[in-house]
Design a protein around this motif. Structure first.
Motif, PDB file in Angstrom:
ATOM      1  N   UNK A 125      -1.974  41.394 -12.432  1.00  9.27           N
ATOM      2  CA  UNK A 125      -1.878  39.929 -12.455  1.00  9.27           C
ATOM      3  C   UNK A 125      -2.429  39.330 -11.164  1.00  9.27           C
ATOM      4  N   UNK A 126      -2.097  39.952 -10.030  1.00  6.40           N
ATOM      5  CA  UNK A 126      -2.607  39.425  -8.764  1.00  6.40           C
ATOM      6  C   UNK A 126      -4.117  39.586  -8.677  1.00  6.40           C
ATOM      7  N   UNK A 127      -4.656  40.706  -9.183  1.00  5.90           N
ATOM      8  CA  UNK A 127      -6.103  40.906  -9.162  1.00  5.90           C
ATOM      9  C   UNK A 127      -6.836  39.836  -9.954  1.00  5.90           C
ATOM     10  N   UNK A 128      -6.310  39.503 -11.136  1.00  2.00           N
ATOM     11  CA  UNK A 128      -6.914  38.436 -11.944  1.00  2.00           C
ATOM     12  C   UNK A 128      -6.832  37.103 -11.203  1.00  2.00           C
ATOM     13  N   UNK A 129      -5.675  36.850 -10.604  1.00  2.00           N
ATOM     14  CA  UNK A 129      -5.484  35.611  -9.844  1.00  2.00           C
ATOM     15  C   UNK A 129      -6.449  35.535  -8.660  1.00  2.00           C
ATOM     16  N   UNK A 130      -6.569  36.622  -7.908  1.00  2.00           N
ATOM     17  CA  UNK A 130      -7.460  36.636  -6.743  1.00  2.00           C
ATOM     18  C   UNK A 130      -8.912  36.430  -7.160  1.00  2.00           C
ATOM     19  N   UNK A 131      -9.322  37.080  -8.253  1.00  2.00           N
ATOM     20  CA  UNK A 131     -10.700  36.908  -8.732  1.00  2.00           C
ATOM     21  C   UNK A 131     -10.961  35.451  -9.116  1.00  2.00           C
ATOM     22  N   UNK A 132      -9.968  34.807  -9.744  1.00  2.00           N
ATOM     23  CA  UNK A 132     -10.121  33.403 -10.122  1.00  2.00           C
ATOM     24  C   UNK A 132     -10.227  32.508  -8.888  1.00  2.00           C
ATOM     25  N   UNK A 133      -9.507  32.864  -7.814  1.00  2.00           N
ATOM     26  CA  UNK A 133      -9.531  32.063  -6.595  1.00  2.00           C
ATOM     27  C   UNK A 133     -10.862  32.163  -5.850  1.00  2.00           C
ATOM     28  N   UNK A 134     -11.516  33.314  -5.920  1.00  2.00           N
ATOM     29  CA  UNK A 134     -12.753  33.487  -5.160  1.00  2.00           C
ATOM     30  C   UNK A 134     -14.000  33.222  -6.001  1.00  2.00           C
ATOM     31  N   UNK A 135     -13.843  33.151  -7.326  1.00  2.00           N
ATOM     32  CA  UNK A 135     -15.011  32.989  -8.203  1.00  2.00           C
ATOM     33  C   UNK A 135     -15.840  31.739  -7.890  1.00  2.00           C
ATOM     34  N   UNK A 136     -15.208  30.589  -7.578  1.00  2.00           N
ATOM     35  CA  UNK A 136     -16.036  29.412  -7.267  1.00  2.00           C
ATOM     36  C   UNK A 136     -16.748  29.498  -5.919  1.00  2.00           C
ATOM     37  N   UNK A 137     -16.412  30.491  -5.103  1.00  2.00           N
ATOM     38  CA  UNK A 137     -16.893  30.516  -3.717  1.00  2.00           C
ATOM     39  C   UNK A 137     -17.966  31.559  -3.452  1.00  2.00           C
ATOM     40  N   UNK A 138     -18.096  32.553  -4.321  1.00  2.00           N
ATOM     41  CA  UNK A 138     -19.056  33.638  -4.072  1.00  2.00           C
ATOM     42  C   UNK A 138     -19.830  33.922  -5.360  1.00  2.00           C
ATOM     43  N   UNK A 139     -20.987  34.593  -5.245  1.00  2.00           N
ATOM     44  CA  UNK A 139     -21.764  34.919  -6.444  1.00  2.00           C
ATOM     45  C   UNK A 139     -20.976  35.806  -7.403  1.00  2.00           C
ATOM     46  N   UNK A 140     -21.342  35.715  -8.667  1.00  2.00           N
ATOM     47  CA  UNK A 140     -20.637  36.466  -9.708  1.00  2.00           C
ATOM     48  C   UNK A 140     -20.669  37.968  -9.443  1.00  2.00           C
ATOM     49  N   UNK A 141     -21.803  38.466  -8.926  1.00  2.00           N
ATOM     50  CA  UNK A 141     -21.910  39.903  -8.679  1.00  2.00           C
ATOM     51  C   UNK A 141     -20.901  40.351  -7.625  1.00  2.00           C
ATOM     52  N   UNK A 142     -20.613  39.479  -6.662  1.00  2.00           N
ATOM     53  CA  UNK A 142     -19.619  39.830  -5.643  1.00  2.00           C
ATOM     54  C   UNK A 142     -18.198  39.812  -6.217  1.00  2.00           C
TER      55      UNK A 142
END
Length: 335
Positions: A125-142
């Motif tokens: 759950x935290x991994x999904x949450x963290x990915x959602x938090x950083x998705x607008x800030x870095x490229x998709x590949x990252x």
């Protein structure tokens, strides 16, 4: 077995977790001083602010660890770090700074708090949450690279937590049980009695049964020590089958056993003892005649010590053996 005590295994686990928490909180405190100072000099006020927030939390955790009971202080530390990491992800999104490097701390933190299956759910759950938090800030590949690395870490941490739990169960079982009879051992009996008599004990009364195999020395002399060991093992098994589920059976020493009947009266204890005596007398020990004698004594909180009660149970056992063996003798409580 009912929980009678905070046993030595639990106390050791709490001590180790407390030590880990104290060391980590001190390290985090020092590291945040460095990071706060560096970020301030680099004119990065947002990350400097985060460092000072973490510094304050670490300081509060150190105070909690040094002043509160160890189990509570350790729990407060790891809960605080887990919640802090959740907040850091949101903090990064708010300030436009990806904080995915903080996310890798979450899995090892959560395994200190909950058992492996719940930790796995929390890590995912935290991994999904963290990915959602950083998705607008870095490229998709990252984001994909982060998710891949974090996922591998989750796999390793879950495997480690699962193995640690299984090893702990085995260690605890062998620490608490007698190797020959598979009964709870004398150390566990002493801890149970200590907990029962202490302020945290929940039982208001207890009836003690002390059990001794009759003529055991003669059994060893006539049939050999291997046969004697077999008799001890089988007697323990027969006693366990005759007792109600959850009733603790201890190997008290040598050919002696003990039973603790929590919040049960003397009459109940006498009845249970008679059932045990009959069960052994009726059992088949491969041609070896085996009987037991049992002494019974009752303890009630505030009416004498458990040590005195055990002495009375021991005297009752001696009387049962002196009177012919294969019998139950109950010692009346102190007036």
């Amino acid at each position: 077995m009912p929980t009678l005590r905070r046993d030595s295994f639990t106390l050791l686990r709490e001590l180790m977790r407390w030590r880990v928490a104290l060391v980590l909180s001190v390290l985090i405190f020092v590291l945040m001083i460095v990071l706060g100072t560096v970020n301030t000099r680099l004119d990065l006020p947002d990350t400097a602010q985060l460092a000072w927030i973490v510094l304050a939390i670490a300081g509060a955790c150190i105070a909690a660890l040094l002043t509160l009971p160890r189990h509570l202080g350790g729990t407060i530390f790891f809960v605080s770090i887990a919640l802090l990491l959740v907040g850091v992800m949101a903090f990064g999104l708010h300030h436009g700074r990806p904080m995915q490097h903080w996310a890798y701390i979450f899995p090892p933190v959560i395994v200190f708090l909950v058992r492996s299956d719940r930790a796995l759910v929390a890590m995912i759950a935290f991994g999904v949450y963290a990915a959602a938090m950083i998705a607008p800030l870095i490229p998709a590949i990252d984001v994909i690279r982060f998710a891949s690395g974090y996922g591998l870490l989750v796999c390793f941490m879950f495997t480690y937590a699962l193995l640690q739990e299984r090893a702990a169960v085995m260690l605890r079982y062998h620490s608490d049980h007698d190797a020959l009879s598979n009964c709870l051992n004398r150390r566990t009996f002493n801890e149970a009695v200590e907990q029962l008599a202490g302020p945290r004990g929940t039982a208001e009364a207890c009836t003690f049964l002390l059990i001794d195999i009759d003529y055991f020395k003669a059994i060893n002399d006539l049939h050999g020590h291997l046969a004697g060991d077999r008799i001890i093992t089988q007697v323990a098994a027969e006693l366990g089958r005759a007792l109600a589920p959850g009733t603790p059976l201890f190997r008290y020493g040598g050919e002696e056993f003990s039973v603790l009947l929590l919040d049960r009266g003397l009459d109940d204890g006498r009845a249970v003892a008679e059932e045990l005596r009959a069960a052994i007398a009726d059992a088949d020990f491969q041609g070896v005649p085996v009987t037991i004698s049992i002494g019974v004594a009752h303890w009630r909180r505030g009416e004498g010590s458990i040590t005195a009660t055990l002495d009375r149970a021991d005297r009752a056992l001696y009387e049962a053996k002196r009177s012919g063996r294969n019998r139950v003798v109950a010692d009346a409580p102190l007036a």
